[in-house]
Enzyme design. Structure first.
Site, PDB file in Angstrom:
ATOM      1  N   ASN A  28      -7.137  13.558  -5.194  1.00 24.20           N
ATOM      2  CA  ASN A  28      -6.206  12.427  -5.232  1.00 24.20           C
ATOM      3  C   ASN A  28      -5.657  12.042  -3.862  1.00 24.20           C
ATOM      4  O   ASN A  28      -5.342  10.867  -3.639  1.00 24.20           O
ATOM      5  CB  ASN A  28      -5.040  12.774  -6.174  1.00 24.20           C
ATOM      6  CG  ASN A  28      -3.869  11.839  -5.987  1.00 24.20           C
ATOM      7  OD1 ASN A  28      -3.889  10.699  -6.429  1.00 24.20           O
ATOM      8  ND2 ASN A  28      -2.831  12.309  -5.284  1.00 24.20           N
ATOM      9  N   ASP A  70      -0.612  19.989  -1.192  1.00 22.66           N
ATOM     10  CA  ASP A  70      -0.194  18.875  -0.327  1.00 22.66           C
ATOM     11  C   ASP A  70       0.188  19.446   1.033  1.00 22.66           C
ATOM     12  O   ASP A  70       0.248  20.672   1.208  1.00 22.66           O
ATOM     13  CB  ASP A  70       1.020  18.134  -0.944  1.00 22.66           C
ATOM     14  CG  ASP A  70       1.087  16.663  -0.535  1.00 22.66           C
ATOM     15  OD1 ASP A  70       1.353  16.399   0.665  1.00 22.66           O
ATOM     16  OD2 ASP A  70       0.860  15.778  -1.368  1.00 22.66           O
ATOM     17  N   THR A  93       4.174   3.381  -5.579  1.00 22.98           N
ATOM     18  CA  THR A  93       4.252   4.707  -4.952  1.00 22.98           C
ATOM     19  C   THR A  93       4.649   4.533  -3.486  1.00 22.98           C
ATOM     20  O   THR A  93       4.574   3.421  -2.943  1.00 22.98           O
ATOM     21  CB  THR A  93       2.884   5.434  -4.962  1.00 22.98           C
ATOM     22  OG1 THR A  93       2.006   4.736  -4.061  1.00 22.98           O
ATOM     23  CG2 THR A  93       2.266   5.475  -6.347  1.00 22.98           C
ATOM     24  N   TYR A 149      -9.693   1.285   4.571  1.00 19.43           N
ATOM     25  CA  TYR A 149      -9.391   1.764   3.211  1.00 19.43           C
ATOM     26  C   TYR A 149     -10.420   1.235   2.221  1.00 19.43           C
ATOM     27  O   TYR A 149     -10.938   1.971   1.378  1.00 19.43           O
ATOM     28  CB  TYR A 149      -7.990   1.282   2.832  1.00 19.43           C
ATOM     29  CG  TYR A 149      -7.477   1.784   1.505  1.00 19.43           C
ATOM     30  CD1 TYR A 149      -6.929   3.061   1.386  1.00 19.43           C
ATOM     31  CD2 TYR A 149      -7.516   0.994   0.356  1.00 19.43           C
ATOM     32  CE1 TYR A 149      -6.440   3.522   0.183  1.00 19.43           C
ATOM     33  CE2 TYR A 149      -7.033   1.449  -0.857  1.00 19.43           C
ATOM     34  CZ  TYR A 149      -6.491   2.714  -0.938  1.00 19.43           C
ATOM     35  OH  TYR A 149      -6.010   3.171  -2.141  1.00 19.43           O
ATOM     36  N   ASP A 192      -4.165  20.928   3.740  1.00 14.93           N
ATOM     37  CA  ASP A 192      -4.581  19.673   4.359  1.00 14.93           C
ATOM     38  C   ASP A 192      -6.014  19.439   3.884  1.00 14.93           C
ATOM     39  O   ASP A 192      -6.919  20.225   4.207  1.00 14.93           O
ATOM     40  CB  ASP A 192      -4.527  19.800   5.890  1.00 14.93           C
ATOM     41  CG  ASP A 192      -4.977  18.520   6.594  1.00 14.93           C
ATOM     42  OD1 ASP A 192      -5.638  17.669   5.949  1.00 14.93           O
ATOM     43  OD2 ASP A 192      -4.693  18.381   7.800  1.00 14.93           O
ATOM     44  N   VAL A 193      -6.229  18.372   3.128  1.00 14.38           N
ATOM     45  CA  VAL A 193      -7.547  18.172   2.495  1.00 14.38           C
ATOM     46  C   VAL A 193      -8.666  17.902   3.502  1.00 14.38           C
ATOM     47  O   VAL A 193      -9.843  17.948   3.149  1.00 14.38           O
ATOM     48  CB  VAL A 193      -7.522  17.025   1.454  1.00 14.38           C
ATOM     49  CG1 VAL A 193      -6.690  17.412   0.239  1.00 14.38           C
ATOM     50  CG2 VAL A 193      -7.047  15.708   2.062  1.00 14.38           C
ATOM     51  N   ARG A 234       3.612  13.504  -4.024  1.00 17.35           N
ATOM     52  CA  ARG A 234       4.171  12.165  -4.225  1.00 17.35           C
ATOM     53  C   ARG A 234       3.323  11.341  -5.185  1.00 17.35           C
ATOM     54  O   ARG A 234       2.160  11.657  -5.432  1.00 17.35           O
ATOM     55  CB  ARG A 234       4.200  11.403  -2.893  1.00 17.35           C
ATOM     56  CG  ARG A 234       5.198  11.936  -1.920  1.00 17.35           C
ATOM     57  CD  ARG A 234       5.190  11.078  -0.669  1.00 17.35           C
ATOM     58  NE  ARG A 234       6.261  11.503   0.218  1.00 17.35           N
ATOM     59  CZ  ARG A 234       6.452  11.021   1.434  1.00 17.35           C
ATOM     60  NH1 ARG A 234       5.630  10.112   1.921  1.00 17.35           N
ATOM     61  NH2 ARG A 234       7.461  11.449   2.166  1.00 17.35           N
ATOM     62  N   LYS A 294     -12.907   3.637  -0.043  1.00 18.28           N
ATOM     63  CA  LYS A 294     -12.874   3.735  -1.508  1.00 18.28           C
ATOM     64  C   LYS A 294     -14.225   3.348  -2.117  1.00 18.28           C
ATOM     65  O   LYS A 294     -14.615   3.863  -3.160  1.00 18.28           O
ATOM     66  CB  LYS A 294     -11.723   2.904  -2.066  1.00 18.28           C
ATOM     67  CG  LYS A 294     -10.345   3.449  -1.667  1.00 18.28           C
ATOM     68  CD  LYS A 294     -10.142   4.882  -2.154  1.00 18.28           C
ATOM     69  CE  LYS A 294      -8.750   5.404  -1.864  1.00 18.28           C
ATOM     70  NZ  LYS A 294      -8.504   6.750  -2.423  1.00 18.28           N
TER      71      LYS A 294
HETATM   72  P1  NAI Z   1       1.278   8.510  -1.863  1.00 22.59           P
HETATM   73  O1  NAI Z   1       1.314   8.214  -0.417  1.00 22.59           O
HETATM   74  O2  NAI Z   1       2.440   8.173  -2.703  1.00 22.59           O
HETATM   75  O3  NAI Z   1       0.894  10.041  -2.100  1.00 22.59           O
HETATM   76  C1  NAI Z   1      -0.237  10.570  -1.453  1.00 22.59           C
HETATM   77  C2  NAI Z   1      -0.048  12.052  -1.260  1.00 22.59           C
HETATM   78  O4  NAI Z   1      -1.198  12.524  -0.536  1.00 22.59           O
HETATM   79  C3  NAI Z   1       1.189  12.392  -0.431  1.00 22.59           C
HETATM   80  O5  NAI Z   1       1.936  13.402  -1.076  1.00 22.59           O
HETATM   81  C4  NAI Z   1       0.604  12.859   0.895  1.00 22.59           C
HETATM   82  O6  NAI Z   1       1.396  13.845   1.542  1.00 22.59           O
HETATM   83  C5  NAI Z   1      -0.735  13.426   0.450  1.00 22.59           C
HETATM   84  N1  NAI Z   1      -1.664  13.513   1.578  1.00 22.59           N
HETATM   85  C6  NAI Z   1      -1.940  12.557   2.496  1.00 22.59           C
HETATM   86  N2  NAI Z   1      -2.772  13.055   3.428  1.00 22.59           N
HETATM   87  C7  NAI Z   1      -3.039  14.334   3.062  1.00 22.59           C
HETATM   88  C8  NAI Z   1      -3.823  15.373   3.629  1.00 22.59           C
HETATM   89  N3  NAI Z   1      -4.520  15.200   4.756  1.00 22.59           N
HETATM   90  N4  NAI Z   1      -3.881  16.555   2.981  1.00 22.59           N
HETATM   91  C9  NAI Z   1      -3.195  16.748   1.848  1.00 22.59           C
HETATM   92  N5  NAI Z   1      -2.400  15.831   1.279  1.00 22.59           N
HETATM   93  C10 NAI Z   1      -2.335  14.628   1.895  1.00 22.59           C
HETATM   94  O7  NAI Z   1      -0.035   7.770  -2.431  1.00 22.59           O
HETATM   95  P2  NAI Z   1      -0.428   7.339  -3.913  1.00 22.59           P
HETATM   96  O8  NAI Z   1      -0.202   5.893  -4.026  1.00 22.59           O
HETATM   97  O9  NAI Z   1       0.125   8.256  -4.899  1.00 22.59           O
HETATM   98  O10 NAI Z   1      -2.012   7.508  -3.792  1.00 22.59           O
HETATM   99  C11 NAI Z   1      -2.731   8.573  -4.404  1.00 22.59           C
HETATM  100  C12 NAI Z   1      -4.185   8.171  -4.447  1.00 22.59           C
HETATM  101  O11 NAI Z   1      -4.309   6.974  -5.207  1.00 22.59           O
HETATM  102  C13 NAI Z   1      -4.778   7.846  -3.057  1.00 22.59           C
HETATM  103  O12 NAI Z   1      -6.102   8.312  -2.999  1.00 22.59           O
HETATM  104  C14 NAI Z   1      -4.729   6.326  -3.025  1.00 22.59           C
HETATM  105  O13 NAI Z   1      -5.684   5.781  -2.158  1.00 22.59           O
HETATM  106  C15 NAI Z   1      -5.023   6.004  -4.472  1.00 22.59           C
HETATM  107  N6  NAI Z   1      -4.620   4.677  -4.872  1.00 22.59           N
HETATM  108  C16 NAI Z   1      -3.315   4.266  -4.800  1.00 22.59           C
HETATM  109  C17 NAI Z   1      -2.974   2.986  -5.160  1.00 22.59           C
HETATM  110  C18 NAI Z   1      -1.594   2.480  -5.085  1.00 22.59           C
HETATM  111  O14 NAI Z   1      -1.393   1.266  -5.254  1.00 22.59           O
HETATM  112  N7  NAI Z   1      -0.574   3.306  -4.876  1.00 22.59           N
HETATM  113  C19 NAI Z   1      -3.981   2.035  -5.657  1.00 22.59           C
HETATM  114  C20 NAI Z   1      -5.308   2.571  -5.705  1.00 22.59           C
HETATM  115  C21 NAI Z   1      -5.595   3.848  -5.334  1.00 22.59           C
END
Ligand code: NAI
Length: 257
Positions: free
Chosen positions: A90, A37, A191, A154, A63-64, A16, A158
């Site tokens: 990520n 993922d 997202t 969170y 699973d990370v 995602r 970070k």
């Molecule tokens: P999202 O929720 O859209 O995607 C995150 C993905 O990580 C999902 O596909 C989920 O299944 C996977 N995931 C979660 N737990 C997991 C696990 N234990 N093992 C494997 N996969 C796992 O999130 P998004 O927004 O794309 O975030 C990606 C990164 O960017 C994260 O680290 C988030 O903290 C960071 N981020 C996001 C921001 C935002 O505004 N969306 C802002 C700043 C940082």
């Protein structure tokens, strides 16, 4: 961006949001992408889409937070593709909660997915990269640079990713390992993570929070995932050959204002 063609790239949290966009962008550069993922169906859909567009990608369930799975995953990638050139840590979660509200369970879950995974991934990647070189890009957040009172766990997680990145970068440099380690610090990005976090709030609070976020972004909108993916690719590429231990802020001016 230089030198991404044929590079073997592992991206976590790839089903995602930012991870998905990152997989698509690496594949478009001719990289060989291993997308991991826990969401198997969404991962399979991504793999189909990338392959239909001529990209080279494979999906792997990971699973990370599973410590034993990390060295196994990277050893498999080395066996199949000859090495790992890039790791993008990520995967991440965000659970709304102030320091007064956040539960210990939420704190531990956040720490496991957002920080422990980066520790495990970075450690496993250094082991397979230290002889032939590589780049590690950790996805932190502007919440690793400034306070975000609604996201206590969170916020702390970070901040830890930012300093762990610096720590690993200095370690690799001082040992002469040809590995660069950097972090990307996105601002609010459109997202499922943001939609779900805001969706978990009461309706009126959620609306006020959304409006307040956008009002504080000088560019006046959330980022698109592709706008975070490109800076990730830059740090992973040879175009960033002199950059290590750096945290690249990609936030539409949010923390500058
Ligand atoms: P999202 O929720 O859209 O995607 C995150 C993905 O990580 C999902 O596909 C989920 O299944 C996977 N995931 C979660 N737990 C997991 C696990 N234990 N093992 C494997 N996969 C796992 O999130 P998004 O927004 O794309 O975030 C990606 C990164 O960017 C994260 O680290 C988030 O903290 C960071 N981020 C996001 C921001 C935002 O505004 N969306 C802002 C700043 C940082």
């Amino acid at each position: 961006m230089k030198g991404l063609k044929e590079k073997v790239v592992v991206v976590t949290g790839a089903a995602r949001g930012i991870g998905r966009a990152t997989v698509v962008a690496f594949a478009a550069q001719g990289s060989v992408v291993v997308a991991t993922d826990v969401l198997d169906d969404e991962l399979a859909a991504l793999v189909d889409e990338v392959k239909r567009n001529g990209g080279r990608v494979e999906g792997v369930h990971q699973d990370v937070t599973d410590a034993a799975a990390w060295p196994r995953l990277l050893a498999d990638v080395v066996a199949r593709h000859g090495g790992v050139d890039v790791l993008v840590n990520n995967a991440g979660i965000a659970i709304i909660g102030t320091i007064e509200e956040q539960t210990l369970d939420e704190w531990r879950k956040t720490a496991a997915v957002n920080v422990e995974s980066v520790f495990l991934g970075t450690q496993a990647a250094i082991a397979v990269m230290k002889a032939r070189g590589g780049a590690i890009v950790n996805v932190a957040s502007v919440a690793g640079n400034v306070g975000e009172p609604r996201l206590a766990a969170y916020n702390a997680s970070k901040g830890a990713v930012k300093l762990l990145t610096i720590n690993a970068a200095l370690h690799c440099a001082s040992h002469g390992y040809p590995i660069r380690v950097n972090s990307v610090h996105p601002g609010y990005t459109d997202t499922p993570l943001v939609a779900n976090a805001i969706g978990s709030m009461p309706e009126d609070e959620a609306q006020a929070y959304s409006a307040e976020i956008v009002a504080h972004i000088p560019l006046g909108r959330l980022a698109r995932p592709e706008e975070i993916a490109d800076p990730i690719l830059f740090l992973a590429s040879d175009s960033a050959s002199y950059i290590t231990g750096s945290g690249l802020i990609v936030d539409g001016g949010y923390i500058a204002a």
